[in-house]
Design a protein around this motif. Structure first.
Motif, PDB file in Angstrom:
ATOM      1  N   GLN A   1      38.557  36.986  42.663  1.00 24.32           N
ATOM      2  CA  GLN A   1      37.843  38.260  42.515  1.00 24.32           C
ATOM      3  C   GLN A   1      37.243  38.690  43.846  1.00 24.32           C
ATOM      4  OE1 GLN A   1      35.009  38.510  39.255  1.00 24.32           O
ATOM      5  NE2 GLN A   1      36.279  37.128  38.030  1.00 24.32           N
ATOM      6  N   GLN A   2      36.646  37.732  44.563  1.00 24.30           N
ATOM      7  CA  GLN A   2      36.042  38.084  45.847  1.00 24.30           C
ATOM      8  C   GLN A   2      37.102  38.547  46.838  1.00 24.30           C
ATOM      9  OE1 GLN A   2      33.288  38.543  44.679  1.00 24.30           O
ATOM     10  NE2 GLN A   2      31.927  37.504  46.115  1.00 24.30           N
ATOM     11  N   ARG A   3      38.277  37.940  46.769  1.00 19.36           N
ATOM     12  CA  ARG A   3      39.337  38.374  47.684  1.00 19.36           C
ATOM     13  C   ARG A   3      39.777  39.799  47.392  1.00 19.36           C
ATOM     14  NH1 ARG A   3      43.799  33.953  47.598  1.00 19.36           N
ATOM     15  NH2 ARG A   3      42.558  32.786  46.085  1.00 19.36           N
ATOM     16  N   VAL A   4      39.844  40.139  46.112  1.00 20.37           N
ATOM     17  CA  VAL A   4      40.201  41.527  45.776  1.00 20.37           C
ATOM     18  C   VAL A   4      39.139  42.463  46.343  1.00 20.37           C
ATOM     19  CG1 VAL A   4      40.525  43.175  43.896  1.00 20.37           C
ATOM     20  CG2 VAL A   4      41.440  40.860  43.689  1.00 20.37           C
TER      21      VAL A   4
ATOM     22  N   ARG B   1      39.643  45.618  48.883  1.00 19.70           N
ATOM     23  CA  ARG B   1      39.161  46.980  48.645  1.00 19.70           C
ATOM     24  C   ARG B   1      38.275  47.442  49.785  1.00 19.70           C
ATOM     25  NH1 ARG B   1      35.554  47.223  43.802  1.00 19.70           N
ATOM     26  NH2 ARG B   1      34.032  46.480  45.298  1.00 19.70           N
ATOM     27  N   ALA B   2      37.419  46.539  50.251  1.00 16.03           N
ATOM     28  CA  ALA B   2      36.504  46.922  51.324  1.00 16.03           C
ATOM     29  C   ALA B   2      37.257  47.322  52.581  1.00 16.03           C
ATOM     30  CB  ALA B   2      35.541  45.776  51.611  1.00 16.03           C
TER      31      ALA B   2
ATOM     32  N   GLY C   1      32.440  49.390  53.902  1.00 12.39           N
ATOM     33  CA  GLY C   1      33.056  48.636  52.815  1.00 12.39           C
ATOM     34  C   GLY C   1      32.027  47.634  52.314  1.00 12.39           C
ATOM     35  N   PHE C   2      31.985  47.388  51.001  1.00 14.61           N
ATOM     36  CA  PHE C   2      30.990  46.468  50.445  1.00 14.61           C
ATOM     37  C   PHE C   2      31.648  45.274  49.779  1.00 14.61           C
ATOM     38  CE2 PHE C   2      26.879  48.451  50.765  1.00 14.61           C
ATOM     39  CZ  PHE C   2      27.160  49.794  50.918  1.00 14.61           C
ATOM     40  N   VAL C   3      31.057  44.082  49.988  1.00 16.48           N
ATOM     41  CA  VAL C   3      31.440  42.928  49.174  1.00 16.48           C
ATOM     42  C   VAL C   3      30.137  42.327  48.664  1.00 16.48           C
ATOM     43  CG1 VAL C   3      32.590  40.688  49.112  1.00 16.48           C
ATOM     44  CG2 VAL C   3      33.482  42.503  50.577  1.00 16.48           C
ATOM     45  N   PHE C   4      29.933  42.330  47.346  1.00 20.71           N
ATOM     46  CA  PHE C   4      28.694  41.812  46.779  1.00 20.71           C
ATOM     47  C   PHE C   4      28.860  40.380  46.308  1.00 20.71           C
ATOM     48  CE2 PHE C   4      26.357  45.592  47.115  1.00 20.71           C
ATOM     49  CZ  PHE C   4      27.186  46.660  46.775  1.00 20.71           C
ATOM     50  N   GLN C   5      27.743  39.812  45.907  1.00 17.23           N
ATOM     51  CA  GLN C   5      27.742  38.427  45.447  1.00 17.23           C
ATOM     52  C   GLN C   5      28.597  38.280  44.185  1.00 17.23           C
ATOM     53  OE1 GLN C   5      23.768  37.119  44.861  1.00 17.23           O
ATOM     54  NE2 GLN C   5      24.312  35.493  43.455  1.00 17.23           N
ATOM     55  N   ALA C   6      28.480  39.216  43.266  1.00 19.78           N
ATOM     56  CA  ALA C   6      29.246  39.143  42.011  1.00 19.78           C
ATOM     57  C   ALA C   6      29.426  40.543  41.454  1.00 19.78           C
ATOM     58  CB  ALA C   6      28.484  38.280  41.002  1.00 19.78           C
ATOM     59  N   TYR C   7      30.179  40.656  40.392  1.00 19.00           N
ATOM     60  CA  TYR C   7      30.380  41.950  39.720  1.00 19.00           C
ATOM     61  C   TYR C   7      30.872  42.999  40.708  1.00 19.00           C
ATOM     62  CZ  TYR C   7      27.578  39.604  36.249  1.00 19.00           C
ATOM     63  OH  TYR C   7      27.107  38.695  35.360  1.00 19.00           O
ATOM     64  N   ASN C   8      31.818  42.597  41.555  1.00 16.53           N
ATOM     65  CA  ASN C   8      32.364  43.533  42.529  1.00 16.53           C
ATOM     66  C   ASN C   8      33.379  44.466  41.914  1.00 16.53           C
ATOM     67  OD1 ASN C   8      31.570  43.256  45.383  1.00 16.53           O
ATOM     68  ND2 ASN C   8      32.000  41.113  45.004  1.00 16.53           N
ATOM     69  N   LEU C   9      34.018  43.983  40.874  1.00 18.61           N
ATOM     70  CA  LEU C   9      35.180  44.711  40.363  1.00 18.61           C
ATOM     71  C   LEU C   9      34.865  45.409  39.048  1.00 18.61           C
ATOM     72  CD1 LEU C   9      37.820  41.922  41.034  1.00 18.61           C
ATOM     73  CD2 LEU C   9      37.068  43.773  42.554  1.00 18.61           C
ATOM     74  N   LEU C  10      35.580  46.479  38.791  1.00 14.49           N
ATOM     75  CA  LEU C  10      35.454  47.175  37.514  1.00 14.49           C
ATOM     76  C   LEU C  10      36.264  46.406  36.477  1.00 14.49           C
ATOM     77  CD1 LEU C  10      35.894  50.808  38.841  1.00 14.49           C
ATOM     78  CD2 LEU C  10      33.806  49.775  37.959  1.00 14.49           C
TER      79      LEU C  10
ATOM     80  N   LEU D   1      39.728  47.681  35.116  1.00 14.66           N
ATOM     81  CA  LEU D   1      40.885  47.965  35.975  1.00 14.66           C
ATOM     82  C   LEU D   1      41.558  46.668  36.408  1.00 14.66           C
ATOM     83  CD1 LEU D   1      39.456  50.752  38.318  1.00 14.66           C
ATOM     84  CD2 LEU D   1      40.786  51.022  36.224  1.00 14.66           C
ATOM     85  N   THR D   2      42.832  46.745  36.714  1.00 16.38           N
ATOM     86  CA  THR D   2      43.550  45.564  37.193  1.00 16.38           C
ATOM     87  C   THR D   2      43.186  45.299  38.646  1.00 16.38           C
ATOM     88  OG1 THR D   2      45.388  46.885  38.001  1.00 16.38           O
ATOM     89  CG2 THR D   2      45.513  46.108  35.713  1.00 16.38           C
ATOM     90  N   ALA D   3      43.644  44.172  39.150  1.00 18.79           N
ATOM     91  CA  ALA D   3      43.347  43.797  40.539  1.00 18.79           C
ATOM     92  C   ALA D   3      43.831  44.889  41.480  1.00 18.79           C
ATOM     93  CB  ALA D   3      44.016  42.468  40.867  1.00 18.79           C
ATOM     94  N   TYR D   4      45.055  45.340  41.254  1.00 17.10           N
ATOM     95  CA  TYR D   4      45.604  46.369  42.129  1.00 17.10           C
ATOM     96  C   TYR D   4      44.767  47.644  42.045  1.00 17.10           C
ATOM     97  CZ  TYR D   4      48.521  50.012  43.993  1.00 17.10           C
ATOM     98  OH  TYR D   4      48.950  51.094  44.725  1.00 17.10           O
TER      99      TYR D   4
END
Lengths: 243, 418, 434
Positions: free
Chosen positions: A164-167, A171-172, A103-112, A115-118
Motif C-alpha cells: 500500500q505504501q508503495r502505491v 501516486r505521489a 506529493g504526499f505519503v502518509f503513515q496509513a490510510y493513503n489509499l481510497l 479504488l484499485t491499486a492502479y
C-alpha cells in the motif's frame, strides 16, 4: 541544482532555495488551552534534498510539514514554497497548489479503499486532467519500477502494508511534483519492509531529483537522510548535514 | 477530475456498506411506490367521476339557456332545440348531439307525492341513454313513440309513489311563464337502478316533456359530444359561434361539463391536492433517514476526505462527490420504486381491492359512484409531479452532509487518526 | 441502572445522528397524532351532521312493511307527553318531524321542495340546524299571527334558485292528506347551509303546528329523531324510552330490526341502520388510519434500524473489550435495545409535543382547503364543508396509541443491531479483523 524562477504573485526566493520558512509560529486552541505547535521557526530547504524532520511527538514536525504542503497556515511568519507564500492561498487555490507541486505519503490510510491499486496511483494525474493514455504510461512505468506491475487490479484491502505504501509513493511521484512530503511513512511497517520502502524512495529521489522531506522518529529514515533537522517543543534545536 | 471517474468513485462509495445502502434505498423505493400507488388509486375514482359527469351532462359541452344551471327554471330555454341540435351535429368536431328537457317536478299519485327529476330525451340521438344513466329496463317499455302520456319511472320512485305499470301519475311544475301547470301520465315502464345510478328519475320522450312543460319546440339543454373531449375549452368558442349564427339574439350559452358541475371539479381538486400534501409530509420521514445515512457516511470518511483534500481535490469537488452519491442513490432506488409502483398498478387495475358490501360511495354535486372495489389509473402529469417532489426532497436531504464534507479542513480531518 | 446511563451517554456521543433519528420518529408520531385529530374530527362532523339534521342517533318512524314512507305513514304526536320523555337521562334531545313535498315559489319561478315541520325551540337547542344559519334567524317559537305569513327557513342553494332572500315571501302548494290542495304564504326568515344537498337544495323548515295544519295531519308526525347523550350507548337510550315507544304503537308493536316487514306499529332504527354507507365509511376510515400507522412507523423504523446497526459496527472494538473483560453477550444486546428504546421514546415525546402543538395551532388558525381550487362556491362532500376552514381539536386526537406503538416497535427495530452485538467474537472485534 536548478534555480527556481519566481512565480506570479510570489516572493522571489533567495538563490537556490525551494522552501523558506521565516519566523514561523503556529498556535491553536485545544479545548481550554492554547497549544504552541511551532515557535518562531526559521528554516530553509533547497531542491533535491532528502531530509528528515526529527523529534518526539508534539515537537511540531508534522505541523511544519503541513505548512510546507499548504495544508495549514502559520499564525505568524511566512512559509514560501516554490515562490508562493502559502498564507496567500485560499482553500481552492491551496488545493490546486498541492495538486501541482506536492506529493504526499502518509503513515496509513493513503489509499481510497474503493479504488484499485492502479486507479489509486493515477488519481492525482486524473485530477490534473491528464489524458488516459498518458496517465497509463506514467503510472505503469512507476508501478513496474516499484514492483507492483502485476497487482494493478487489487484493492487496498488485498495488498500488504508495504505494498500500500508503495502505491502511495507511485501516486505521489506520478505528477512529477517539486516536493514529496512523507509523514511517518514507515511507522506501521515492520523493519524489513520499512527499510525496503525507504531504499526505494532514496533511489527514486536520485533518479528524479525530487525533494523528499520526512517527518519521522524512525532511525531507518535518519540513516538514509542527508540532512536532519531536529525539533523539540516547536523550535529547531539542531540542523545537521549527514551526507 | 473527469465526470466519469467521479461517477465511478461515487457509485463505489455508495456500496461500501451494502446493507446500509439497501435499507435506506428500500425506504426510498417503498415510500415513492406508495406515493404513486395512493395517487393512482385516488385518480381511478376521480377519472371515473369525471367520465360519469361528462356522460350525465350528455357530452363534453352543453348548450343551455343562460342561467339554467343556476336556477333550473324553464324560462331559460333553448328555442328550436332539436333543429339547433341537428345543425351542431353537422360540425366536424362534433360526434353527436343530444337535445334534452330536464324538468324539476312534483310527481303525485293517489297515495303519495314525491319530488323527482324528470328527463325528456330522444332515444335516437341518445341510444346509450340507459347505460349512461346506469339504468336498465325492468318492466314495460322505456319509450312509447307517439304517446304523450307515457312515463317510465325508476323503481325507487315508483315505490315512493306506490304505483305500478298502468297507474296514473300527475306532474306538477311551473312553465316558462311561471305558471303552475299539471300534466297527466301513465306508468308505462319500470327501470332498475345500478349501484350508482340516479335512483329517483322519470323518463319521458322529448315531445312529451316539451308538451308537459309548455316549451313548444324549445329544450332545456343540448349535450354535445366531441371527437376530442380534451379540447373542449378551446372548442367551446367554435360551437358558441355556430349557436350565435343560428340563434342571434337568444340568451344561450355553451358550457363545458366542468362548468355545469363546478362543485364536483372543485372537490376533486381539493381531494387530490390534500392527498399530495399529505404524502409529501410522509416522505419527509424518509428524508430524515436519508440525511442520517449520508451524514454517517460522510463523518466516517473524514480521514479519507482529508486525504483527498491533501492530494489536491478542491472543496467544491468534495461537495460534488457527496452530492453525486446522493443523486445516484436517489435515482437508482426511485427507479426500483417506479417498477414496484407499475407492478402494483397493473395488479390493482386488474384485480381491484374490495372495499366492503356497501361499496365506497362518493357523491357530490349529484354525481355518484359506488364501487365495491377500487382500481388504479395512471394520470401521467400526477405521476410526473409526484416523482419530481420525491426527487427534490431526497436530494435536499443530502445537502447538509455534502456541505459538511466540503467544510472539512484537511489537517483537522487527518488529525483524527493521530 | 448502569445500562441506562451508558445507553444515554452513548446516544449523546453522536448528537447529530441521534437527533436526526429521533427527528424522523418525532415526525411520524406527530403526523399520526395530527392525522387522527383531523380524520377523527372530520368523521365526527360528518356523523353529527347527518344525525343531527336528518336521522338522529335513533330514528323512530311508523312501520311500513319495508316500503318507503308515504304521507299517511304517521305516528301520534302529543306535545305534553313529550315533556315526560325528555326527563330520560340517556336522552339528549327529542325532535319531532313532519315532512312532505310541495311546490314553492313566486310568479317568476317555482321549485319542488320538501317541507319539514319542526319544533323550533327543540331544534334551536339541540340540532345543528339553527347553528348552520348563513343569513337571518331561526324560526321563532311564538304562536303564529293568523294574518301574517308563515315563518320559513330555507336551504341556501334553494334560496338562490328561487332568488329568495330574508324577508321575501313565497307561495307553497301541496296535496294534503285528505286530497285537498294545501297552500300557504311563507316568509323567509333565515337561510341555512348544512352541507347536505337534500337540505341545502330542497328543504324548507317551518313550525310543526303550521305544517300539520297545512297538510291536514293535525296531531301526527312522520318521525321522531332521538339524540343520545352518549353516542356509544344508544341501546340504553332505546331501553330508557321503551315505555313511550309502546305508547305510540301499542305493546308488542315496537320493532328494532331494520329489515322488519311489519306494516303496523313503530320502527326504531339506529343511524347506522338508516345510513349503512356512512357507517361503513367510518369503519373504513378507521381501517385506513391503522394502515397508515403501520406504514409511517415502518418508514421511521428504517432510520432507526440503520442508525443502530452502524452504531454497533463502529463500536466493535469497544464491545470486544467489554466482552473480553467478562461482560455477557446478553448485556451488550440489552444495551443496544436500551439505546434504541430511549431514542424511540425521545422521538415519541418530541412527536407528542409536535403533534399536539400542530393540532392546537390548526385548532386556532384553521386549515382552508379551498385554496387548492379556484372555485368560490360551496364544496360539500358527504356532509363536510370543504369551502370553510377546518379546525382540529385535541379531544379528537389519538395521543397515546402512536406513542405506545412506537415504543413497542422500537423493540422490534432494535433486534438486528442487538443480535449483532450479542453475537460478536471478542478476539476478532479487538483486532479489528472483519
Amino acid at each position: 541544482m536548478e534555480v527556481e524562477v519566481p512565480r506570479e504573485g510570489g516572493v522571489a526566493p533567495r538563490e537556490g532555495l525551494l522552501i523558506e520558512a521565516k519566523d514561523v509560529s503556529r498556535v491553536y486552541q485545544q479545548g481550554q488551552t492554547q497549544v504552541r505547535a511551532l515557535d518562531r521557526v526559521s528554516v530553509a530547504f533547497t531542491a533535491g534534498e532528502f531530509t528528515a524532520l526529527a523529534g518526539p511527538s508534539g515537537s511540531g514536525k508534522t505541523t511544519l510539514l503541513n505548512m510546507i504542503g499548504a495544508l495549514d497556515k502559520p499564525t505568524q511568519g511566512s512559509v514560501v514554497v516554490s515562490g508562493q507564500d502559502v498564507a496567500d492561498l485560499g482553500r481552492s487555490q491551496a488545493a490546486d497548489f498541492r495538486l501541482r507541486h506536492v506529493g504526499f505519503v502518509f503513515q496509513a490510510y493513503n489509499l481510497l479503499p474503493v479504488l484499485t491499486a492502479y486507479e489509486n496511483a493515477e488519481f492525482t494525474l486524473s485530477l490534473q486532467g491528464v489524458p488516459q493514455a498518458e496517465r497509463r504510461r506514467r503510472v505503469m512505468v512507476l508501478l513496474d519500477r516499484v514492483g507492483l506491475g502485476g497487482k494493478l487490479d487489487r484493492r487496498p484491502d488485498e495488498l500488504s502494508g508495504g505494498e500500500q505504501q508503495r502505491v502511495a509513493v507511485v501516486r505521489a511521484l506520478a505528477t512529477a511534483p517539486t516536493i514529496v512530503l512523507a509523514d511517518e511513512p514507515t511507522a506501521n511497517l515492520d523493519r524489513k519492509t520499512g527499510a525496503a520502502l525507504l531504499d526505494l524512495m532514496l533511489e527514486l529521489q536520485r533518479e528524479r531529483g525530487t525533494t523528499f522531506l520526512f517527518s519521522t522518529h524512525d532511525p531507518l529514515v535518519m540513516e538514509r537522510a542527508r540532512r536532519i533537522v531536529r525539533l523539540d517543543s516547536g523550535a529547531v534545536v539542531a540542523d545537521e548535514r549527514t551526507g | 477530475m473527469g465526470q466519469g471517474a467521479m461517477l465511478v468513485l461515487a457509485w463505489r462509495n455508495l456500496w461500501r456498506h451494502r446493507s446500509r445502502t439497501w435499507i435506506v434505498g428500500s425506504a426510498i423505493a417503498l415510500s415513492y411506490a406508495l406515493f404513486l400507488v395512493v395517487i393512482s388509486i385516488e385518480d381511478y375514482s376521480h377519472v371515473e367521476m369525471r367520465a360519469k359527469a361528462e356522460r350525465m351532462v350528455g357530452g363534453a359541452l352543453r348548450v343551455e339557456g343562460e342561467g339554467f344551471t343556476a336556477t333550473r327554471a324553464l324560462e331559460h330555454r333553448v328555442p328550436g332545440g332539436e333543429a339547433l341540435a341537428r345543425r351542431l351535429a353537422e360540425m366536424p368536431e362534433v360526434v353527436a348531439t343530444r337535445p334534452v328537457v330536464e324538468l324539476s317536478a312534483l310527481l303525485s299519485s293517489p297515495q303519495n307525492n314525491a319530488g323527482g327529476e324528470v328527463l325528456g330525451a330522444d332515444p335516437e340521438s341518445w341510444p346509450d341513454l340507459l347505460d349512461d344513466l346506469e339504468l336498465s329496463l325492468g318492466e314495460g317499455v322505456v319509450f312509447s313513440p307517439g304517446d304523450p302520456h307515457h312515463i317510465a319511472l325508476t323503481r325507487p320512485l315508483a315505490r315512493d309513489l306506490r304505483v305500478g305499470l298502468g297507474d296514473r301519475v300527475v306532474l306538477t311544475l311551473s312553465d316558462p311563464q311561471g305558471e303552475v301547470v299539471r300534466a297527466l301520465f301513465f306508468v308505462g315502464g319500470l327501470l332498475d337502478v345500478g349501484p350508482a345510478g340516479i335512483d329517483r328519475l322519470g323518463l319521458l320522450s322529448l315531445e312529451a316533456a316539451q308538451l308537459a312543460g309548455g316549451l313548444g319546440d324549445a329544450v332545456t339543454g343540448i349535450g354535445v359530444q366531441l371527437s376530442e373531449p380534451g379540447r373542449r375549452f378551446a372548442l367551446r368558442d367554435t360551437v358558441a359561434q355556430v349557436v350565435l349564427a343560428e340563434r342571434p339574439g337568444a340568451s344561450i350559452e355553451v358550457l363545458t361539463w366542468d362548468e355545469v358541475l363546478p362543485e364536483l371539479v372543485a372537490m376533486l381538486e381539493v381531494d387530490h391536492a390534500s392527498t399530495v400534501v399529505f404524502l409529501m409530509v410522509v416522505f419527509l420521514i424518509v428524508v430524515f433517514a436519508i440525511a442520517n445515512t449520508m451524514l454517517m457516511s460522510v463523518l466516517e470518511r473524514v480521514r479519507e476526505f482529508g486525504l483527498l483534500g491533501a492530494m489536491g481535490l478542491r472543496p467544491s469537488a468534495l461537495l460534488r462527490l457527496v452530492f453525486l452519491e446522493g443523486l445516484l442513490m436517489t435515482s437508482a432506488f426511485m427507479l426500483c420504486g417506479l417498477v414496484v409502483a407499475l407492478a402494483a398498478h397493473v395488479a390493482i387495475a386488474t384485480f381491484g381491492i374490495p372495499v366492503g358490501d356497501e361499496g365506497l360511495a362518493f357523491e357530490t354535486a349529484d354525481v355518484r359512484i359506488a364501487d365495491t372495489a377500487v382500481y388504479s389509473a395512471i394520470v401521467v402529469p400526477h405521476w410526473a409531479k409526484a416523482s419530481l417532489m420525491v426527487f427534490v426532497l431526497s436530494m435536499a436531504s443530502s445537502l447538509y452532509p455534502a456541505f459538511r464534507a466540503m467544510r472539512l479542513e484537511p489537517t483537522e480531518a487527518m488529525r483524527t487518526w493521530k | 441502572m448502569m445500562i441506562l446511563r451508558l445507553a444515554f451517554r452513548n446516544l449523546l456521543r453522536h448528537k447529530w445522528r441521534s437527533a436526526l433519528t429521533a427527528g424522523g420518529i418525532a415526525l411520524a408520531v406527530g403526523l399520526l397524532i395530527f392525522l387522527s385529530s383531523w380524520m377523527g374530527g372530520m368523521l365526527k362532523t360528518m356523523v353529527a351532521s347527518a344525525t343531527e339534521t336528518s336521522m338522529g342517533h335513533v330514528l323512530v318512524e311508523a312501520a311500513t312493511g319495508g316500503d318507503v314512507r308515504t304521507l299517511h305513514d304517521v305516528l301520534p304526536y302529543d306535545r305534553g307527553a313529550l315533556g315526560e320523555v325528555d326527563r330520560q337521562s340517556a336522552l339528549r334531545a327529542l325532535l319531532p318531524r313532519l315532512e312532505f313535498f310541495g311546490l314553492a315559489g313566486d310568479e317568476e319561478r317555482a321549485q319542488v321542495v320538501r317541507l319539514v315541520g319542526v319544533d323550533p325551540e327543540r331544534e334551536r337547542i339541540a340540532s345543528s340546524l339553527a347553528k348552520s344559519l348563513r343569513a337571518g334567524v331561526w324560526l321563532s317559537s311564538r304562536p303564529r299571527d293568523e294574518a301574517a305569513a308563515l315563518e320559513a327557513v330555507l336551504g341556501a342553494a334553494l334560496a338562490r334558485q328561487l332568488h329568495a332572500q330574508v324577508g321575501d315571501e313565497l307561495v307553497f302548494f301541496t296535496q294534503a292528506a285528505d286530497g285537498s290542495l294545501g297552500n300557504d304564504v311563507l316568509r323567509v326568515v333565515g337561510v341555512v347551509t348544512t352541507g347536505h344537498s337534500v337540505i341545502d337544495r330542497a328543504t324548507v323548515f317551518v313550525d310543526l303546528a303550521a305544517a300539520q295544519e297545512l297538510v291536514a295531519l293535525e296531531g301526527y308526525v312522520h318521525s321522531y329523531l332521538l339524540l343520545a347523550e352518549d353516542v356509544r350507548a344508544v341501546d340504553d337510550l332505546v331501553l330508557g324510552v321503551a315505555p313511550w315507544l309502546e305508547s305510540l304503537a301499542g305493546p308488542g308493536q315496537v320493532y328494532r330490526e331494520a329489515s322488519s316487514t311489519a306494516s303496523e306499529g313503530v320502527l326504531v332504527r339506529t343511524w347506522q341502520e338508516v345510513a349503512p354507507a356512512l357507517a361503513e365509511m367510518v369503519a373504513l376510515s378507521q381501517g385506513v388510519a391503522w394502515l397508515f400507522y403501520v406504514i409511517l412507523f415502518v418508514l421511521a423504523g428504517f432510520g432507526v434500524v440503520n442508525t443502530q446497526r452502524m452504531s454497533v459496527l463502529e463500536r466493535r472494538r469497544e464491545f470486544g473489550v467489554l466482552l473480553a473483560v467478562g461482560t455477557r453477550p446478553a448485556t451488550l444486546a440489552a444495551l443496544v435495545v436500551a439505546e434504541t428504546v430511549m431514542l424511540a421514546l425521545a422521538g415519541a415525546a418530541l412527536g407528542l409535543a409536535f403533534g399536539a402543538g400542530l393540532v392546537l395551532l390548526v385548532g386556532q388558525v384553521g386549515l382552508d382547503l379551498s385554496v387548492f381550487t379556484a372555485y368560490e362556491g360551496d364544496i360539500t362532500i358527504l356532509g363536510l364543508q370543504l369551502s370553510e376552514p377546518m379546525y382540529t381539536s385535541l379531544a379528537d386526537a389519538d395521543l397515546w396509541t402512536p406513542v405506545a406503538m412506537m415504543g413497542g416497535l422500537a423493540l422490534l427495530f432494535a433486534l438486528p443491531a442487538a443480535l449483532r452485538a450479542a453475537r460478536m467474537d471478542a478476539v476478532r472485534a479487538i483486532s479489528g479483523r472483519t
